[in-house]
Design an enzyme around this catalytic site. Structure first.
Site, PDB file in Angstrom:
ATOM      1  N   SER A 149     -23.789 -45.397 -22.929  1.00  0.00           N
ATOM      2  CA  SER A 149     -24.350 -45.693 -24.246  1.00  0.00           C
ATOM      3  C   SER A 149     -24.234 -47.186 -24.483  1.00  0.00           C
ATOM      4  CB  SER A 149     -23.564 -44.926 -25.321  1.00  0.00           C
ATOM      5  OG  SER A 149     -23.840 -45.414 -26.612  1.00  0.00           O
ATOM      6  N   TYR A 162     -15.100 -43.148 -29.316  1.00  0.00           N
ATOM      7  CA  TYR A 162     -16.353 -43.005 -28.583  1.00  0.00           C
ATOM      8  C   TYR A 162     -16.588 -44.242 -27.720  1.00  0.00           C
ATOM      9  CZ  TYR A 162     -21.321 -42.079 -27.687  1.00  0.00           C
ATOM     10  OH  TYR A 162     -22.537 -41.846 -27.088  1.00  0.00           O
TER      11      TYR A 162
END
Length: 254
Positions: A149, A162
């Site tokens: 990501s 995250y």
């Protein structure tokens, strides 16, 4: 139909929706036989039917990759069914955002279990088969694609754990790349920005509200945009390795 991946086999984790689903269809369109792994078998069955309708072949694997034995079994079932494994898309993941202070620890555990351990289990189980495929016809090259990501590059408030999981994927992938690249197993890191998938929907209501505000008015990418990029990566000639690809919506500034 493209013949660039004819005679090869791909395994896609997290294939029941979003990027995984779109990638399975993309790889099948290039001629690969695909094994599709996720927990939601009904969605996998529907995806397999669409692959078949387009002239391909898909193997449904109801799998929770956070279970090491299950991840290994999915890899072995793929090889048992198709006879080889040339391409692995380690896509299964979850994004649970919010402040670190007073965060529900179970959310952190879910992200570490799936984003990190699930990817590690899948990669470890697949690696011997990828090395074997890279040494044989039809392509003499194999691919392990890790879905990270933009969060693997850019830490943000409310995204700490995250960020941790996605930065970890990048470190693991680069180390593994150096280990196996001379044996023609390519390790590629794909880092999407905002994509219109179910990923954000697992968050708590206050976080969903913040995300809605952040991306209001932005034209987000579609899962097919990322699948197209993955298709590009794994269909390069043997001499070309795309090590890292950062893909953001044109309007995303961070």
């Amino acid at each position: 139909m493209s013949t660039r991946l004819n005679g090869t086999v791909a395994l896609v984790t997290g294939a029941s929706s979003g990027i995984g689903e779109a990638t399975a269809l993309e790889l099948a369109s290039h001629g690969a036989q695909v094994a599709i792994a996720a927990r939601r078998k009904d969605r996998l069955d529907d995806l397999a039917a669409r692959v078949a309708a387009a002239g391909g072949e898909a193997l449904v694997l109801e799998t929770d990759v956070t279970d090491e034995a299950a991840a290994r079994a999915a890899v072995e079932a793929t090889v048992a069914h198709f006879g080889r494994l040339d391409t692995v898309i380690a896509n299964a993941g979850v994004m649970l955002l919010g402040p670190i202070e007073d965060a529900p620890i179970e959310e952190w555990q879910r992200m570490v279990d799936l984003n990190v351990l699930g990817l590690l289990y899948t990669s470890h189980a697949a690696l011997p088969h990828l090395l074997a495929a890279a040494a044989t016809e039809p392509r003499h090259v194999a691919d392990l694609v890790l879905i990270s990501s933009v969060a693997g590059r850019v830490p943000r408030v409310g995204s700490g754990v995250y960020n941790l999981t996605k930065h970890g994927i990048g470190a693991f992938g680069e180390s593994l790349r150096q280990e196996v690249t001379k044996r023609h197993v390519r390790v590629s890191l794909i880092e999407p920005g905002a994509v219109a998938t179910e990923l954000a929907g697992h968050n708590r209501p206050p976080v969903l509200e913040q995300l809605g505000t952040r991306f209001a008015g932005m034209e987000r990418m579609e899962a097919e945009d990322i699948a197209d990029a993955i298709g590009y990566v794994v269909t390069r000639p043997r001499r070309v390795a795309i090590n890292e690809m950062l893909i953001r919506p044109t309007e995303q500034d961070g």
